[in-house]
Motif scaffolding. Structure first.
Motif, mmCIF file in Angstrom:
data_model
loop_
_atom_site.group_PDB
_atom_site.id
_atom_site.type_symbol
_atom_site.label_atom_id
_atom_site.label_comp_id
_atom_site.label_asym_id
_atom_site.label_seq_id
_atom_site.Cartn_x
_atom_site.Cartn_y
_atom_site.Cartn_z
ATOM 1 N N ASN A 104 0.841 -1.199 0.000
ATOM 2 C CA ASN A 104 0.000 0.000 0.000
ATOM 3 C C ASN A 104 0.867 1.236 0.000
ATOM 4 O O ASN A 104 1.956 1.222 0.574
ATOM 5 N N LEU A 105 0.399 2.308 -0.638
ATOM 6 C CA LEU A 105 1.126 3.564 -0.623
ATOM 7 C C LEU A 105 0.188 4.696 -0.243
ATOM 8 O O LEU A 105 -0.933 4.770 -0.746
ATOM 9 N N LYS A 106 0.663 5.558 0.632
ATOM 10 C CA LYS A 106 -0.143 6.712 1.011
ATOM 11 C C LYS A 106 0.271 7.881 0.136
ATOM 12 O O LYS A 106 1.453 8.201 0.019
ATOM 13 N N GLU A 107 -0.717 8.523 -0.471
ATOM 14 C CA GLU A 107 -0.449 9.703 -1.277
ATOM 15 C C GLU A 107 -1.076 10.901 -0.581
ATOM 16 O O GLU A 107 -2.277 10.896 -0.300
ATOM 17 N N THR A 108 -0.262 11.916 -0.288
ATOM 18 C CA THR A 108 -0.765 13.150 0.319
ATOM 19 C C THR A 108 -0.637 14.264 -0.698
ATOM 20 O O THR A 108 0.468 14.532 -1.190
ATOM 21 N N LEU A 109 -1.739 14.909 -1.019
ATOM 22 C CA LEU A 109 -1.727 16.004 -1.994
ATOM 23 C C LEU A 109 -1.537 17.336 -1.286
ATOM 24 O O LEU A 109 -2.118 17.559 -0.211
ATOM 25 N N PHE A 110 -0.743 18.204 -1.897
ATOM 26 C CA PHE A 110 -0.506 19.531 -1.343
ATOM 27 C C PHE A 110 -0.812 20.594 -2.374
ATOM 28 O O PHE A 110 -0.603 20.397 -3.571
ATOM 29 N N GLU A 111 -1.270 21.751 -1.883
ATOM 30 C CA GLU A 111 -1.383 22.930 -2.741
ATOM 31 C C GLU A 111 0.016 23.428 -3.045
ATOM 32 O O GLU A 111 0.917 23.282 -2.225
ATOM 33 N N LYS A 123 -2.053 20.975 3.162
ATOM 34 C CA LYS A 123 -2.427 19.633 2.744
ATOM 35 C C LYS A 123 -3.811 19.704 2.127
ATOM 36 O O LYS A 123 -4.717 20.299 2.702
ATOM 37 N N LYS A 124 -3.974 19.110 0.955
ATOM 38 C CA LYS A 124 -5.289 19.109 0.306
ATOM 39 C C LYS A 124 -6.081 17.876 0.709
ATOM 40 O O LYS A 124 -7.244 17.939 1.043
ATOM 41 N N SER A 125 -5.413 16.734 0.598
ATOM 42 C CA SER A 125 -6.113 15.475 0.872
ATOM 43 C C SER A 125 -5.074 14.377 0.987
ATOM 44 O O SER A 125 -3.919 14.563 0.621
ATOM 45 N N GLU A 126 -5.504 13.245 1.491
ATOM 46 C CA GLU A 126 -4.622 12.084 1.495
ATOM 47 C C GLU A 126 -5.469 10.840 1.296
ATOM 48 O O GLU A 126 -6.659 10.810 1.601
ATOM 49 N N ARG A 127 -4.817 9.820 0.741
ATOM 50 C CA ARG A 127 -5.519 8.552 0.564
ATOM 51 C C ARG A 127 -4.491 7.436 0.542
ATOM 52 O O ARG A 127 -3.305 7.675 0.307
#
Lengths: 204, 354
Positions: A104-111, A123-127
């Motif tokens: 599994n890999l966690k992806e964290t999105l940033f502005e 931080k925008k979101s993570e999944r």
């Protein structure tokens, strides 16, 4: 009048087939993101087909080149040991597809940090991406950090970048400060390709 | 087709029978992982697989590893992650003393189990090079960890560890240290003695600053600090307790090189004088005992990020500009005068506005 864009649904039965279809999809100038993503999604990860590229390093994640896509794209396999993660980075105006082949890999999105660039990045979101799931990102969507948060399992992912790029920017989460970095391959086409390590990688 | 070699439940004798039927003097790797084992490993293991080098019993639900392992003469890698180990007797007594296994074991992976403390049974494994106890329930690292003299790789991520014992720094070959996802509030300065350290993982802890000695880790190539509440603003500890009379006397003796012999002073004062610490300000040359100023300064780390490092100075005046000529600084030295501190803050602002 423009021809309507047809999104074909492709099924790749093997990794080799995936590469062949990718060559076909990238033969022209235009990239149909939905089509490529559906193709990447369709491939059911089979370790026997990719284990020759999956070379792990004890200290950090590795990038292992699989195919150079006739100069149109780079296909590579990334190997993440327990706890390994990337810095926050951009994609130098390229498309980036990322499919989990194992673990599994966690992806964290940033502005993007704003022009004044002061303070903590937003931080925008993570999944969490599970096996066989495929994500897509480009610079207009934002920046991301990818990490294997497991302390017991490794992770392997398949990445496609088009056009290929050798440098990108990494970002300090605390300050938004960016720095250009050159990316290297741990192996190419299944062969280990060592090169001198660059400056200290601070993973922030 | 059950061969009843012992009076144990049917399932267990089934496992023993299964393994016995696979016995081989040549087998080097035995992988039993990802299937539930009905009970502990059978005692005949070493007899059936005398050449075994790698044993993987991960994800089998084992609650204990027993003496059946001790007579495996060549076992160098034992993988037992994601099991139910952690209670008393999880590891065989006499593990480290076992004449063969105690020396042959190089890699031990006990991640994903239930250990609440680092098992004492391990501490004598002088040949152990790699130890993983990620995702367990550790609250501390015992100082006896320094007995694992050959350790190169130590993975302790995902526990509840609150502090790092300075004894960890005595491990001469440690090159990969993972302490991410814990509750660590500070890093002991002694950690800078880990000259072989190449990779240090500290992300997702409770660090607000780092010891200035961290700059001495010249071989460090990977450092992760994200997810810590590291201070970003120039901070000075304003609560400064003025030094005691004893401290002032001690400082004077040391800084003026007042000579004394053991007969001159009572034992407790002799010991006190021995404990003088040098003020790190190169322009000061003074010493301090109990009374010092804590100050957080920011240092360019390899020209990249500004890290908050904790300094101990002998007095608040120590950061004021000195009249002596400026010294040339190495790329790794930090500034200690007020002048340079102001400049540093300026540069910090530039970086932030960057």
């Amino acid at each position: 009048m423009e021809q309507p864009v047809q999104t074909q649904m492709w099924k790749a039965q093997t990794l080799e087939e995936l590469v062949q279809i990718l060559h076909h999809l990238f033969a022209g100038d235009k990239v149909n993101v939905a089509e490529v993503q559906a193709l990447m999604d369709s491939y059911d990860s089979n370790p026997l087909e990719w284990m020759q590229y999956a070379k792990f390093d004890q200290y950090r994640y590795t990038r292992n080149l699989v195919d150079q896509g006739n100069g149109k794209f780079n296909l590579m396999i990334l190997c993440w040991g327990e706890g390994h993660g990337s810095s926050i980075h951009d994609h130098t105006d390229s498309h980036c597809f990322m499919k989990v082949l194992q673990g599994n890999l966690k992806e964290t999105l940033f502005e993007w940090p704003n022009k004044k660039g002061i303070g903590e990045m937003m931080k925008k979101s993570e999944r969490v991406l599970r096996e066989n799931q495929c994500a897509y990102i480009n610079d207009s969507i934002g920046l991301h950090r990818v990490e294997n948060t497991s302390h017991t399992e490794c992770a392997v992912s398949l990445h496609l970048y088009s056009p290929p790029f050798e440098t990108c920017s990494t970002f300090d989460q605390r300050t938004g400060h960016k720095q250009k970095v050159r990316m290297t391959f741990y192996s190419q086409f299944g062969e280990r390709t060592p090169c001198a390590t660059a400056v200290l990688q601070e993973n922030n | 087709m059950c061969r009843h070699t012992q009076t144990s439940p049917t399932l267990r004798s089934g496992l023993a029978a299964d393994l016995a039927s696979r016995r081989s003097a040549e087998t080097r790797r035995l992988v039993l992982s990802q299937r539930r084992l009905p009970g502990p490993l059978p005692p005949g293991l070493a007899r059936w697989f005398p050449a075994l080098e790698v044993l993987d019993v991960s994800g089998t639900g084992l609650a204990a590893l027993g003496s059946e392992l001790l007579s495996l003469p060549r076992l160098h890698t034992l993988l037992a992650k994601n099991n139910r180990l952690g209670g008393p007797g999880s590891l065989p007594k006499g593990l480290a003393e076992a004449p063969l296994l105690g020396r042959s074991l190089r890699v031990l992976n006990l991640s994903g189990n239930r250990f609440a403390e680092l098992p004492a049974a391990l501490l004598g494994l002088r040949g152990l090079q790699s130890l993983s106890l990620g995702s367990n329930r550790l609250h501390s690292i015992p100082p006896e960890i320094q007995e694992l003299r050959s350790l190169e790789f130590l993975y302790l991520g995902g526990n509840f560890i609150t502090s790092i014992p300075p004894e960890l720094a005595s491990l001469p070959s440690l090159s990969y240290l993972v302490l991410c996802d814990n509750k660590i509030q500070s890093v002991p300065p002694q950690l800078a003695q880990l000259h072989s350290l190449r990779s240090l993982s500290l992300h997702n802890n409770l660090l607000t600053y780092l010891p200035r000695e961290i700059l001495n880790l010249v071989h460090l190539e990977e450092l992760s600090l994200r997810g810590n509440p590291l201070v970003v603003r120039f901070v000075r500890d304003l609560t400064y307790n003025p030094p005691s009379l004893q401290e002032l006397a001690g400082r004077t003796i040391k800084s003026r090189n007042v000579s004394y012999t053991p007969g001159d002073l009572p034992g407790n004062l002799l010991r006190y004088l021995h404990l003088a610490s040098n003020c790190p300000n190169p322009k000061c040359g003074g010493v301090y005992f109990d009374s010092c100023v804590r100050q957080i300064k920011f240092v360019d780390f390899c020209g990249k990020y500004r890290l908050p490092l904790m300094h101990y100075l002998c007095s608040p005046e120590c950061s004021s500009p000195c009249s002596s000529a400026s010294q040339s600084s190495t790329s790794q030295s930090e500034s200690d005068s007020e002048d340079e501190a102001i400049v540093a803050a300026h540069r910090m602002q530039k970086v932030l506005l960057g």
